[in-house]
Design an enzyme around this catalytic site. Structure first.
Site, mmCIF file in Angstrom:
data_model
loop_
_atom_site.group_PDB
_atom_site.id
_atom_site.type_symbol
_atom_site.label_atom_id
_atom_site.label_comp_id
_atom_site.label_asym_id
_atom_site.label_seq_id
_atom_site.Cartn_x
_atom_site.Cartn_y
_atom_site.Cartn_z
ATOM 1 N N CYS A 263 -3.097 -2.427 8.685
ATOM 2 C CA CYS A 263 -2.811 -1.053 9.130
ATOM 3 C C CYS A 263 -2.457 -1.062 10.620
ATOM 4 O O CYS A 263 -1.506 -0.410 11.044
ATOM 5 C CB CYS A 263 -4.009 -0.145 8.891
ATOM 6 N N CYS B 281 0.826 -1.207 0.000
ATOM 7 C CA CYS B 281 0.000 0.000 0.000
ATOM 8 C C CYS B 281 0.859 1.256 0.000
ATOM 9 O O CYS B 281 0.342 2.360 -0.125
ATOM 10 C CB CYS B 281 -0.950 0.008 1.201
HETATM 11 FE FE1 FES Z 1 -1.838 0.062 4.199
HETATM 12 FE FE2 FES Z 1 -3.516 1.215 5.877
HETATM 13 S S1 FES Z 1 -3.864 0.710 3.790
HETATM 14 S S2 FES Z 1 -1.427 0.800 6.200
#
Ligand code: FES
Length: 165
Positions: A106, A33
């Site tokens: 996360c 991400c």
């Molecule tokens: Fe990757 Fe939140 S979407 S840390």
């Protein structure tokens, strides 16, 4: 997940930013991400035990990670190092409640940053903080992540990978 708590933490994150006099710092990045979380810790002695006096963080890109880190840095105050080592992403999310499946990593990034800081300990603080200061200058935290991860920061397929830095 408690949306009201989430929105409040995003709108008004606690303990956001670098800590100049930190004793320890830990960073994790997620090439999937592109986000990263960095946590600073300051220790003190209480009743002969080493406890966390304060904690702060930086995070880029993901509001859930910011919200969890905000919760975590509040909850870590006054905890012994041993207690902090035993805290999971779920513990650190506290009043946020259980994260949805897409957002579990996360919270795990916040846990990873904490564990990395605890592992680093006080012995390496000068070097680590100096490294953080350099990283914060140019190209910035996110650029530093890409730089540190090298090819791993490129497009990837498969499982989420959390990289300790
Ligand atoms: Fe990757 Fe939140 S979407 S840390």
């Amino acid at each position: 997940m408690n949306e009201a708590v989430l929105n409040d933490a995003i709108a008004n994150p606690r303990n956001l930013g670098e800590m100049a006099d930190a004793d320890a710092v830990g960073t994790v990045g997620n090439p999937e991400c592109g986000d990263m979380v960095r946590m600073w810790l300051k220790f003190t002695e209480k009743d002969g035990r080493k406890v966390i006096d304060k904690a702060s963080f930086q995070s880029f890109g993901c509001q859930t990670a910011i919200a969890v880190a905000s919760m975590a840095t509040e909850m870590l105050k006054g905890r012994t190092v041993e207690e902090a080592r035993g805290m999971t992403a779920g513990d650190l999310s506290g009043p946020l409640g259980a994260l949805p499946p897409m957002k579990i990593h996360c919270g795990q990034m916040v846990e990873g940053a904490l564990k990395a800081a605890l592992e680093g300990g006080e012995g390496v603080k000068a070097e680590k903080v100096e490294k953080v200061e350099k990283a914060a200058a140019v190209p910035g935290l996110q650029g530093n992540l890409a730089e540190s991860l090298g090819e791993a920061a490129g497009p990837r397929v498969g499982k989420v990978k959390v990289v300790l830095q």
